[in-house]
Motif scaffolding. Sequence first.
Motif, PDB file in Angstrom:
ATOM      1  N   UNK A 268      31.714  27.278  26.592  1.00 55.14           N
ATOM      2  CA  UNK A 268      31.602  27.148  28.048  1.00 55.14           C
ATOM      3  C   UNK A 268      32.914  27.451  28.774  1.00 55.14           C
ATOM      4  N   UNK A 269      33.876  28.096  28.109  1.00 50.70           N
ATOM      5  CA  UNK A 269      35.150  28.437  28.741  1.00 50.70           C
ATOM      6  C   UNK A 269      35.570  29.843  28.318  1.00 50.70           C
ATOM      7  N   UNK A 270      35.767  30.708  29.298  1.00 51.87           N
ATOM      8  CA  UNK A 270      36.089  32.111  29.043  1.00 51.87           C
ATOM      9  C   UNK A 270      37.314  32.532  29.848  1.00 51.87           C
ATOM     10  N   UNK A 271      38.205  33.313  29.232  1.00 53.16           N
ATOM     11  CA  UNK A 271      39.335  33.941  29.901  1.00 53.16           C
ATOM     12  C   UNK A 271      39.081  35.443  29.970  1.00 53.16           C
ATOM     13  N   UNK A 272      39.644  36.119  31.013  1.00 54.13           N
ATOM     14  CA  UNK A 272      39.418  37.550  31.122  1.00 54.13           C
ATOM     15  C   UNK A 272      40.518  38.231  31.908  1.00 54.13           C
ATOM     16  N   UNK A 273      40.525  39.552  31.847  1.00 52.46           N
ATOM     17  CA  UNK A 273      41.454  40.384  32.618  1.00 52.46           C
ATOM     18  C   UNK A 273      40.821  41.744  32.802  1.00 52.46           C
ATOM     19  N   UNK A 274      41.206  42.450  33.889  1.00 51.72           N
ATOM     20  CA  UNK A 274      40.600  43.748  34.171  1.00 51.72           C
ATOM     21  C   UNK A 274      41.543  44.630  34.969  1.00 51.72           C
ATOM     22  N   UNK A 275      41.297  45.945  34.887  1.00 51.12           N
ATOM     23  CA  UNK A 275      42.012  46.941  35.688  1.00 51.12           C
ATOM     24  C   UNK A 275      41.002  47.942  36.215  1.00 51.12           C
ATOM     25  N   UNK A 276      41.048  48.189  37.534  1.00 46.89           N
ATOM     26  CA  UNK A 276      40.213  49.212  38.156  1.00 46.89           C
ATOM     27  C   UNK A 276      41.138  50.358  38.567  1.00 46.89           C
ATOM     28  N   UNK A 277      40.790  51.574  38.165  1.00 46.96           N
ATOM     29  CA  UNK A 277      41.640  52.737  38.424  1.00 46.96           C
ATOM     30  C   UNK A 277      40.888  53.699  39.337  1.00 46.96           C
ATOM     31  N   UNK A 278      41.403  53.891  40.551  1.00 48.53           N
ATOM     32  CA  UNK A 278      40.746  54.775  41.509  1.00 48.53           C
ATOM     33  C   UNK A 278      40.811  56.225  41.072  1.00 48.53           C
ATOM     34  N   UNK A 279      39.701  56.964  41.265  1.00 49.85           N
ATOM     35  CA  UNK A 279      39.619  58.351  40.819  1.00 49.85           C
ATOM     36  C   UNK A 279      39.645  59.354  41.965  1.00 49.85           C
ATOM     37  N   UNK A 280      39.722  58.889  43.209  1.00 47.11           N
ATOM     38  CA  UNK A 280      39.901  59.804  44.333  1.00 47.11           C
ATOM     39  C   UNK A 280      40.728  59.091  45.400  1.00 47.11           C
ATOM     40  N   UNK A 281      41.138  59.838  46.411  1.00 44.48           N
ATOM     41  CA  UNK A 281      42.091  59.323  47.392  1.00 44.48           C
ATOM     42  C   UNK A 281      41.510  58.191  48.246  1.00 44.48           C
ATOM     43  N   UNK A 282      40.199  58.137  48.390  1.00 45.18           N
ATOM     44  CA  UNK A 282      39.585  57.127  49.241  1.00 45.18           C
ATOM     45  C   UNK A 282      39.414  55.787  48.530  1.00 45.18           C
ATOM     46  N   UNK A 283      39.630  55.765  47.220  1.00 41.77           N
ATOM     47  CA  UNK A 283      39.465  54.558  46.424  1.00 41.77           C
ATOM     48  C   UNK A 283      40.827  53.920  46.186  1.00 41.77           C
ATOM     49  N   UNK A 284      40.945  52.584  46.281  1.00 42.10           N
ATOM     50  CA  UNK A 284      42.213  51.949  45.929  1.00 42.10           C
ATOM     51  C   UNK A 284      42.720  52.453  44.580  1.00 42.10           C
ATOM     52  N   UNK A 285      43.999  52.827  44.526  1.00 41.71           N
ATOM     53  CA  UNK A 285      44.542  53.443  43.325  1.00 41.71           C
ATOM     54  C   UNK A 285      44.529  52.542  42.115  1.00 41.71           C
ATOM     55  N   UNK A 286      44.769  51.246  42.336  1.00 44.88           N
ATOM     56  CA  UNK A 286      44.834  50.323  41.205  1.00 44.88           C
ATOM     57  C   UNK A 286      44.512  48.912  41.668  1.00 44.88           C
ATOM     58  N   UNK A 287      43.696  48.224  40.889  1.00 44.36           N
ATOM     59  CA  UNK A 287      43.426  46.805  41.103  1.00 44.36           C
ATOM     60  C   UNK A 287      43.544  46.103  39.761  1.00 44.36           C
TER      61      UNK A 287
END
Length: 296
Positions: A268-287
């Motif tokens: 019942x306990x989970x840890x996590x991490x993530x990265x979102x990488x934008x693929x065009x100029x209108x998308x945030x470059x990195x989250x």
Amino acid sequence: MTFRHAPARPFPRLRALLFLALATLPGAALAQEPAQGDPSQGTGPLPANVAPNPTPICTDRPTRASVACTVPAGAFQLETDLIDWTRQTLDGVRTDTILYTNPTLKYGVGRHTDVEVNIAPYETVRTRMEDGSVTTDSGVGDLFVRVKQKLTVDRSKTQVSVIGSVKAPTAGSRVGNGQWEGNLALPVNIPLPAKFTLTTSPEVDIAANQGDVNGYHLELVNLINLSHPVGKNATVYAEFWTKESFEPRQNGQQYSADLAASYQLTKTLQLDAAAYIGLNRETPGLQLYTGLSTRF
């Protein structure tokens, strides 16, 4: 879907969305879905001869994808970022958004139904203009309320749910856009051979127009997400996300490639991490973000 900020609002081409929609064709069953009649799902008190044995936590983290499973009836579940940073650069203007926690509290109101509330208690938006000037706004985030209803029975191979969400503009116009908005999503979870799971989640948003154009417009969102267990307690995820905005004056597209990992310390306990990488100029470059989920 986890409630997640995306500082820009543009989106994908219809042919990309049609391709993603093919992923909703039937497959097999979600590994985290409990067997029908499992007493640990909150359908009533455990019989005296049955020892408590909670099913593994099932979350809408750590990617943009949502899962079909719901919180067991009578149980609470907390899913939250611990820190969340997004950077977008567009036309020489750089915007950094930081969320200092971003909790979603869920409650199971039935065997296949839960209600969910999300709000970032504090966030900052730092904008650096092309001339070097900097402005910083901060405050509470917007309030999101959603209801998830699972549509398939526990023994179904493909698992499907429907999620309705409403956003109340508690952030005002300094941190948010100061407008009411909503969406409807249809998460589909399909187990594949070799322990892979495919998730897709077609979604329709009703979003406020930007700038001086009053009114609302439609946005279409979808994704393809593949996950795979690593060892006994870890899972890795790879995702392609798309969004198309039919906003007056400026239709826009966003695309991102997302990577994530989760690790269950206990059932019942989970840890996590993530990265979102934008693929065009209108998308945030990195989250980038990291967080945890727990059921109680």
